[in-house]
Design a protein around this motif. Sequence first.
Motif, PDB file in Angstrom:
ATOM      1  N   TYR A   1       0.820  -1.209   0.000  1.00 41.66           N
ATOM      2  CA  TYR A   1       0.000   0.000   0.000  1.00 41.66           C
ATOM      3  C   TYR A   1       0.857   1.263   0.000  1.00 41.66           C
ATOM      4  O   TYR A   1       0.544   2.234  -0.697  1.00 41.66           O
TER       5      TYR A   1
ATOM      6  N   TYR B   1       0.893   4.021  -2.681  1.00 44.92           N
ATOM      7  CA  TYR B   1       0.582   5.377  -2.206  1.00 44.92           C
ATOM      8  C   TYR B   1       1.600   6.374  -2.733  1.00 44.92           C
ATOM      9  O   TYR B   1       1.260   7.517  -3.040  1.00 44.92           O
TER      10      TYR B   1
ATOM     11  N   SER C   1      -8.276   0.035  -1.511  1.00 49.96           N
ATOM     12  CA  SER C   1      -6.864  -0.063  -1.902  1.00 49.96           C
ATOM     13  C   SER C   1      -6.591   0.764  -3.162  1.00 49.96           C
ATOM     14  O   SER C   1      -5.527   1.388  -3.280  1.00 49.96           O
TER      15      SER C   1
ATOM     16  N   ILE D   1      -6.181   4.356  -2.316  1.00 49.15           N
ATOM     17  CA  ILE D   1      -4.841   4.661  -1.816  1.00 49.15           C
ATOM     18  C   ILE D   1      -3.896   4.953  -2.986  1.00 49.15           C
ATOM     19  O   ILE D   1      -3.134   5.915  -2.951  1.00 49.15           O
TER      20      ILE D   1
ATOM     21  N   ASN E   1      -4.647   8.265  -4.335  1.00 47.44           N
ATOM     22  CA  ASN E   1      -4.569   9.318  -3.322  1.00 47.44           C
ATOM     23  C   ASN E   1      -5.915  10.021  -3.153  1.00 47.44           C
ATOM     24  O   ASN E   1      -6.004  11.249  -3.044  1.00 47.44           O
TER      25      ASN E   1
ATOM     26  N   HIS F   1      -8.156   8.681  -0.722  1.00 49.24           N
ATOM     27  CA  HIS F   1      -8.610   8.038   0.504  1.00 49.24           C
ATOM     28  C   HIS F   1      -9.269   9.043   1.454  1.00 49.24           C
ATOM     29  O   HIS F   1      -8.996  10.251   1.393  1.00 49.24           O
TER      30      HIS F   1
ATOM     31  N   ASN G   1     -11.388   4.812   5.165  1.00 49.01           N
ATOM     32  CA  ASN G   1     -10.671   3.806   4.384  1.00 49.01           C
ATOM     33  C   ASN G   1     -10.331   2.602   5.263  1.00 49.01           C
ATOM     34  O   ASN G   1      -9.676   2.737   6.298  1.00 49.01           O
TER      35      ASN G   1
ATOM     36  N   TRP H   1      -1.656  10.082   7.179  1.00 58.52           N
ATOM     37  CA  TRP H   1      -2.924   9.402   6.984  1.00 58.52           C
ATOM     38  C   TRP H   1      -3.941   9.897   8.011  1.00 58.52           C
ATOM     39  O   TRP H   1      -3.551  10.392   9.081  1.00 58.52           O
TER      40      TRP H   1
END
Length: 453
Positions: A69, A73, A87, A90, A93, A95, A99, A433
């Motif tokens: 991930y 990412y 997924s 992610i 970008n 998210h 998530n 995150w």
Amino acid sequence: MKKINFIILMIVVITAASCDRLLDVKTPDNQIDQSKVFEDVQTANAALAAHYADLMKSSPIAGGDLETYLSSYTDELRDYTTIASDSRDIFLNLHTDTNSVMLNTWATAYKHIYTANAILEGISGSHGITTSDKNWFRGQALLTRSIMFFYLNQLYGDIPYPESTDYKVNNVIAKTPSITVLTNLEHDLLEVSSLLQNDYKDPERIYPNRSVAKLLLAKVYMAEQNWNKAEILLKEITQNPIYQIESDITKVFTKSAKEVLWQLKPNNNTSLRQATSFYFTNSLPYSYALSESLINTFQDNDLRKQNWIGRVDFGGVSYYRVEKYKNRNNTNTNEYSIVFRLEEAYLLLAETLTEQNKINEALPYVNATRLRAQLAPLNLPISKDLLIQEILLEDNREFFVEMGHRFLDLKRAGKLNTLQTNKPNWKDFHQLWPVPQKEILLNANLKPQNTGY
């Protein structure tokens, strides 16, 4: 043996049941019966073995999910799926704080922190284990807890820092500021360094030693831009004669490689997820393949491109897969999941020396992996900025799709926003995150949410 198996089962079941959310231990009855598990060295070893087996199964340091991930990412992997999913968000970008991948990463890390805390409490209260054995068990548990906290901090910023299994405290715990988390990690890892020895307990290096603690502490120092302290620790590792840069590039990801600091052992000769997850042939990639931007950083004569990357031609287009680990038939006898290896200490040392304008001293450390890959060495004159750029490129070529290196390296260098070149949806706030919405709803003390979410 039946007794040990029972204890391992008990620890795994209790931990899974009690830690589906942030240390969500609903009743004291769910806690490990420390008087039984830590009554002697044999049962304490069983508890620690269960902990490491669980780390191997799913954790930030287990090969597989998180490194996939984080590589997606950033700009190492391209997601070829077409169906909307968390997924894929992610990779794009896009998210949000709902998530599921980010929730699972948070919850899994805290599950391991809970288990480490249970071991620490059990060892402390044991009357049947010698002081030297207590020190070793404490060092192991404190180190694994520190690794979880380090990844959580790098991903989420301000995070809870629970140091016990007390459910009354942990269910309402507030976030600790990021700078304090790093200070706490310094304290804990200095203690680990005093508790563990230079030698390994097992010749396969499946239990961390003092060098592992030093490497993690150096990474903490570098996150704080404390370059001199990091330099001292990294020199101690690189000058340790028990480690050597593996000259044969085909042996780097074998369990007996000379540069391994710490690795996790799979059960029953199972093939590693790093070997199976990215494999495809004679077709369009069905999940992930290496990005064009990553492939373009390699020269054709780079032995890493020749040995660690597989090429698949389909429909007139070339696609590339990760092939660091080779065994895919579940008769795996020579590949363990490497957590830390000497090459990281070399490149971190090159970076911290460069940050202190010790350019001439830094060059041999960045050139070590270049020369093994049969690339020309970097030479003087070279500016500080250009050398930092070259070190980051070498980091990417050496550690692509390993342990979230790309994200951590760019973050430490303050260059995550350079991802905007290859990632059009990348925003400045993506350097962190979001705290999972589910966790905030359960514990309002986890507010405020990270900026941007």
